[in-house]
Design a protein around this motif. Structure first.
Motif, short mmCIF file in Angstrom:
data_model
loop_
_atom_site.label_atom_id
_atom_site.label_comp_id
_atom_site.label_asym_id
_atom_site.label_seq_id
_atom_site.Cartn_x
_atom_site.Cartn_y
_atom_site.Cartn_z
N VAL A 133 0.84 -1.20 0.00
CA VAL A 133 0.00 0.00 0.00
C VAL A 133 0.87 1.25 0.00
O VAL A 133 0.60 2.22 -0.72
N ARG A 134 1.93 1.25 0.77
CA ARG A 134 2.84 2.40 0.79
C ARG A 134 3.44 2.62 -0.60
O ARG A 134 3.51 3.76 -1.08
N MET A 135 3.87 1.55 -1.25
CA MET A 135 4.42 1.67 -2.59
C MET A 135 3.39 2.25 -3.56
O MET A 135 3.72 3.13 -4.38
N ALA A 136 2.16 1.77 -3.47
CA ALA A 136 1.12 2.25 -4.38
C ALA A 136 0.84 3.73 -4.17
O ALA A 136 0.67 4.49 -5.12
N ARG A 137 0.78 4.14 -2.91
CA ARG A 137 0.50 5.54 -2.61
C ARG A 137 1.62 6.45 -3.11
O ARG A 137 1.38 7.52 -3.68
N LEU A 138 2.86 6.02 -2.90
CA LEU A 138 3.98 6.83 -3.35
C LEU A 138 4.10 6.84 -4.88
O LEU A 138 4.44 7.87 -5.48
N HIS A 139 3.80 5.71 -5.50
CA HIS A 139 3.89 5.60 -6.96
C HIS A 139 2.85 6.50 -7.64
O HIS A 139 3.14 7.12 -8.67
N THR A 140 1.65 6.55 -7.07
CA THR A 140 0.55 7.29 -7.71
C THR A 140 0.41 8.71 -7.18
O THR A 140 -0.21 9.56 -7.85
N GLY A 141 0.91 8.99 -5.98
CA GLY A 141 0.67 10.28 -5.36
C GLY A 141 -0.75 10.42 -4.84
O GLY A 141 -1.21 11.53 -4.54
N ARG A 142 -1.46 9.30 -4.71
CA ARG A 142 -2.84 9.29 -4.21
C ARG A 142 -2.90 8.56 -2.87
O ARG A 142 -1.94 7.90 -2.48
N GLN A 143 -4.05 8.66 -2.20
CA GLN A 143 -4.12 8.10 -0.85
C GLN A 143 -5.14 6.98 -0.65
O GLN A 143 -4.93 6.08 0.14
N LYS A 144 -6.27 7.01 -1.34
CA LYS A 144 -7.32 6.02 -1.07
C LYS A 144 -6.95 4.63 -1.57
O LYS A 144 -6.31 4.48 -2.62
N ILE A 305 6.62 0.04 -10.99
CA ILE A 305 6.66 0.52 -9.61
C ILE A 305 8.09 0.47 -9.08
O ILE A 305 8.52 1.39 -8.37
N ALA A 306 8.84 -0.55 -9.45
CA ALA A 306 10.24 -0.58 -9.03
C ALA A 306 11.00 0.62 -9.55
O ALA A 306 11.86 1.19 -8.87
N GLU A 307 10.69 1.06 -10.77
CA GLU A 307 11.37 2.20 -11.38
C GLU A 307 11.11 3.49 -10.60
O GLU A 307 11.96 4.40 -10.57
N THR A 308 9.95 3.60 -9.96
CA THR A 308 9.65 4.77 -9.14
C THR A 308 10.71 5.00 -8.08
O THR A 308 11.01 6.15 -7.71
N PHE A 309 11.30 3.90 -7.61
CA PHE A 309 12.27 3.99 -6.52
C PHE A 309 13.70 3.70 -7.01
O PHE A 309 14.57 3.35 -6.22
N ALA A 310 13.93 3.89 -8.30
CA ALA A 310 15.27 3.67 -8.84
C ALA A 310 16.25 4.71 -8.32
O ALA A 310 17.39 4.38 -7.93
N THR A 311 15.85 5.96 -8.29
CA THR A 311 16.72 7.03 -7.77
C THR A 311 16.08 7.75 -6.60
O THR A 311 16.70 8.64 -6.00
N ARG A 312 14.88 7.40 -6.27
CA ARG A 312 14.16 7.97 -5.13
C ARG A 312 14.14 6.92 -4.03
O ARG A 312 13.66 5.80 -4.24
N PRO A 313 14.66 7.22 -2.86
CA PRO A 313 14.70 6.20 -1.81
C PRO A 313 13.31 5.71 -1.43
O PRO A 313 12.37 6.51 -1.32
N TYR A 314 13.19 4.40 -1.25
CA TYR A 314 11.94 3.85 -0.75
C TYR A 314 11.91 4.03 0.77
O TYR A 314 12.80 3.54 1.47
#
Length: 460
Positions: A133-144, A305-314
């Motif tokens: 869920v944390r990954m999804a929220r950070l990947h999309t910038g959404r909360q629900k 989704i993995a690419e979202t955190f390629a240079t951005r720390p998870y």
């Protein structure tokens, strides 16, 4: 009940059991329980499909503990792998590259659908859901996040709010960004459907409406159990998971499939989603990945989704992420399942042993309203009346209201069968390694115990 052969003086063995029980009651705080009202069984050992107590009573484990011992108890290859890893390297922080951690991740990635080739390890299923869920929220910038009412996703903060069953209620903040909706379940259809096709179409229309009224741009993820487990093993109708995938793609929503209970052979596939050729963006897993021999869970992650955190720390992590002992157990479990054809065996059991036998049992017993499942993953819906489908006990029954199910469970245990019982259902979820003879033994014991449930039907 068949006693297990033990060594030593029976009186001394029984005394040991009493000591174990006394220490438990003095110091162990149990999950989901009123502490003064429980009487936990003191277990002396386990092997294969059985476990036994200190009095020599042996139980056929038709619950796989909590539906996690997919490879059975004390599998020698897994035990040996844990012992060998402990002698070599017990633990190492998650920031290091460790051979068994890398190998476990590789073996899991090889078996996931699509491009879910990265694995984030956790200690169990609830933490896997939290991080997905944390990954999804950070990947999309959404909360629900949307989840179904008939579901269980864990007991940690986000996971318990996502959960649909009543265990959520004491912890539900109503402010966790979670919206519940109805998933498909033809036997108790909330959509007044009469066929699987109608149920699928109407369930998808309901979900589409929920998305529209919640605001698609506010929704980070939809999470589903590929086949809901504790909530009742309702196999989704053909086309449903694909329809959810399409809705997610249309609105930029992350699709999470929870395979904590249904994964690693339980349904006769490595992952249940493979029955319907659907690839989610994230898969959560635990339990069967190493049969629970050492706690392990994780998230299998898509390339996007993995690419979202390629240079951005998870922003997440656990001290014991990818624990070497747990990963060694996972490597040994997956290899043993492959070598011994365990996944194929589970599929065979469902199609040729358990499924047909349960269909016959349902014909004989007025208390069995429906049988459903696949592989080594089945549920019997117990009812007071087959025509009205009134449940054998009310929803979330407790105390005297739950007496019929309590009597049924007691009858199972008295005969040497350990059941998985939840609300008005009994689940048939033995180890995926159970032999045909053992499965038939358990099914015969279940058949007999259901006569107790029959006494509470309108036909009694």
């Amino acid at each position: 009940m068949t006693p297990h052969v033990t060594t030593g003086n029976p009186a001394d063995i029984a005394a040991t059991g009493a000591s174990v029980k006394a220490a438990d009651r003095a110091h162990v705080f149990h999950s989901w329980s009123a502490q003064a009202l429980i009487d936990p069984l003191a277990v002396a050992g386990a092997e294969g499909s059985y476990f036994w107590d200190y009095d020599g009573n042996r139980y056929l484990d038709f619950a796989s503990q909590l539906v996690n011992t997919n490879i059975g108890h004390q599998h020698p290859k897994v035990v040996a792998a844990i012992q060998e890893q402990a002698a070599r390297l017990c633990t190492l922080a998650p920031g290091f590259a460790v051979d068994v951690r890398s190998e476990a991740a590789r073996l899991i990635a090889e078996r996931t659908p699509g491009d879910l080739d990265k694995v984030f390890f956790t200690n169990g299923g609830a933490e896997a859901v939290e991080n997905a869920v944390r990954m999804a929220r950070l990947h999309t910038g959404r909360q629900k996040v949307l989840s179904t009412y008939r579901s269980y996703h864990g007991a940690t903060a986000a996971a318990i709010n996502l959960t649909g069953d009543p265990r959520r209620w004491p912890s539900d903040t109503a402010a966790a960004g979670v919206v519940h909706f109805w998933g498909p379940f033809l036997y108790r259809s909330p959509f007044h459907a009469t066929t699987e096709a109608e149920e699928c179409e109407r369930a998808l229309a309901h979900l589409a409406d929920t998305i529209a009224f919640e605001g698609p741009a506010t929704i980070a993820a939809i999470i589903l159990e590929s086949v809901p487990g504790t909530a009742g093993i309702m196999t989704p109708p053909a086309g449903y998971l694909a329809g959810v995938r399409e809705l997610c793609d249309r609105h930029g929503i992350v699709f999470i499939l929870d395979e904590v209970m249904s994964g690693f052979g339980r349904t006769g596939k490595w992952f249940a989603a493979q029955h319907w050729d659907v690839t989610p963006d994230l898969i959560t897993f635990a339990k069967g990945v190493n049969s629970g021999y050492v706690p392990l869970g994780g998230v299998a992650i898509s390339g996007a989704i993995a690419e979202t955190f390629a240079t951005r720390p998870y922003p997440g992590g656990l001290t014991y992420s990818g624990h070497p002992l747990a990963c060694a157990a996972a490597v040994a479990t997956i290899n043993a399942m492959e070598e011994e054809g365990v996944v194929e065996h589970a599929a065979h059991l469902g199609a040729n042993v358990i499924g047909p036998a349960l269909a016959e049992i349902a014909e004989r017993h007025p208390s069995v309203g429906e049988v459903r499942g696949l592989g080594a993953f089945w549920a019997l819906e117990l009812v007071r009346d087959k025509e009205t489908r009134e449940p054998l006990v009310p929803y979330n029954a407790a105390g005297a209201d739950n007496a019929p199910m309590a009597e049924f469970a007691a009858a199972c245990k008295a005969s040497g069968l350990w059941p998985f019982v939840n609300m008005n259902r009994t689940h048939v979820v033995p180890p995926c390694t159970i032999t045909e003879a053992e499965a038939k033994e358990g099914l015969a014991l279940l058949d007999e115990a259901l006569t107790v449930a029959d006494r509470h039907t309108t036909s009694a």
